[in-house]
Design an enzyme around this catalytic site. Structure first.
Site, PDB file in Angstrom:
ATOM      1  N   CYS A 124       0.810  -1.220   0.000  1.00  0.00           N
ATOM      2  CA  CYS A 124       0.000   0.000   0.000  1.00  0.00           C
ATOM      3  C   CYS A 124       0.842   1.269   0.000  1.00  0.00           C
ATOM      4  O   CYS A 124       0.316   2.362  -0.217  1.00  0.00           O
ATOM      5  CB  CYS A 124      -0.945  -0.016   1.198  1.00  0.00           C
ATOM      6  N   HIS A 135      -3.696   6.478   3.026  1.00  0.00           N
ATOM      7  CA  HIS A 135      -4.093   5.221   2.401  1.00  0.00           C
ATOM      8  C   HIS A 135      -5.478   4.841   2.904  1.00  0.00           C
ATOM      9  O   HIS A 135      -5.764   4.908   4.104  1.00  0.00           O
ATOM     10  CB  HIS A 135      -3.080   4.135   2.751  1.00  0.00           C
ATOM     11  N   ASN A 178     -10.346  -0.450  -0.500  1.00  0.00           N
ATOM     12  CA  ASN A 178      -8.878  -0.454  -0.469  1.00  0.00           C
ATOM     13  C   ASN A 178      -8.353  -0.944  -1.817  1.00  0.00           C
ATOM     14  O   ASN A 178      -8.437  -2.130  -2.135  1.00  0.00           O
ATOM     15  CB  ASN A 178      -8.394  -1.362   0.659  1.00  0.00           C
TER      16      ASN A 178
END
Length: 334
Positions: free
Chosen positions: A118, A258, A288
């Site tokens: 990520c 994030h 996500n």
């Protein structure tokens, strides 16, 4: 008068998400979950899924990059490098970035895949900035993109609710006004491998009939443990970058976190004293998207950005990897 130090700035951004929306209501039909349970624990209401079996991560990236080319009226032959930040390359033993360059006609570009979970986009952006600051390159594309639905177990309610597909690309160019990438604070800790992983499919445990039957080719995560590490590491990264640059929350226009879990984002904002009104969010509709979340936020919020804005990008991902990057935004939207 001395020359202004050369910096590297984002000068255009393009994004792409697939059309198909996988809603919480649909997931209720697949696993033992509910819309209320998902929203309360993650903040996610839907996520985009790449349904076409003939398409993959590169197709998402190409759509995003083509938007950049259109916005800048840029000939792809002018691109010198493509950094594809992804955990879901099209294939093993081949470089997705090279394929992207070939498909878009960037025949003068070299490229590689950047794997940092990520944190891929912020790590890749800082790497591109170093290339630009060296004076060797003038036009680099950094794309953060993932096709996570290909690795999601839709029988596991703890992970299938989280992930979506999509990504965004930025053009990075030289700047002599002191704008662009100003500072970064990164970290990693290999202990995290046991808490976030895909157990099989790598060189440690190659694919076999047994690993497939054991469903070991899907994403695994210890959510509670990751939550604690994420809040601590992201908060410390933001604080370090602000202190090193003599900034307070009042000086920051936007924090771009994030988009893993809304509760993590809220906890980080509280820890560093940042009002949520300054925090970019799109987790509600995209979930996500791994390396795609931060650039997708910038893509969506671009009309609200102003030249000179102090923006902090911050992430935490598998590995563990984490960090924050301070930008001074380089342009006003057209």
């Amino acid at each position: 008068m001395p020359d202004q130090k050369l910096t590297a700035a984002i000068t255009a951004i393009g994004g792409y998400v697939p059309d198909y929306r996988l809603t919480n209501q649909e997931l209720e039909q697949l696993v033992a979950t509910s819309n209320d349970w998902i929203v309360t624990r993650t903040g996610i209401k839907e996520r985009r899924i790449l349904k076409d079996p003939e398409k993959a991560t590169s197709d998402l990236a190409i759509e995003a990059i083509n938007e950049v080319l259109r916005k800048k009226n840029l000939d792809p032959k002018e691109i010198e490098c493509i950094i594809c930040c992804t955990m879901t390359p099209d294939m093993q033993l081949t470089v997705t970035a090279a394929y992207i360059a070939w498909k878009i006609g960037a025949e003068n570009a070299w490229g590689y895949d950047f794997t940092a979970a990520c944190c891929g986009f912020i790590f890749g952006l800082t790497t591109a900035a170093s290339y630009i600051e060296s004076g060797r390159y003038k036009k680099i594309i950094v794309v953060g993109v993932d096709n996570m639905s290909a690795f999601v177990d839709y029988q596991d309610r703890n992970t299938c609710i989280l992930f979506g597909d999509g990504g965004a690309a930025v053009l990075v160019e030289p700047n002599t006004e002191g704008l662009g990438v100003i500072d970064s604070k990164f970290g990693s800790n290999g202990y995290g491998r046991q808490l976030m992983n895909q157990k099989a499919g790598g060189s440690l445990k190659p694919a076999t009939h047994e690993t497939v039957e054991a469903r070991e080719h899907f994403a695994y995560m210890d959510g509670k443990a990751v939550f604690k590490y994420a809040v601590t590491c992201m908060s410390e990264s933001i604080t370090t970058v602000m202190h090193r640059n003599n900034l307070t929350p009042d000086d920051i226009a936007w924090v771009v976190p994030h988009q893993a879990n809304l509760r993590i984002i809220e906890a980080v904002a509280k820890e560093v004293g940042m009002p949520m009104e300054k925090v970019m969010l799109n987790i509600e509709k995209f979930g996500n998207t791994i390396a795609g979340t931060i650039p997708l936020c910038l893509w969506e919020w671009e009309p609200r950005l102003k030249k000179g804005d102090n923006i902090i990008l911050v992430s935490f991902g598998g590995g563990f990897t984490w960090g924050a990057t301070l930008l001074k935004w380089a342009y006003d939207p057209a």
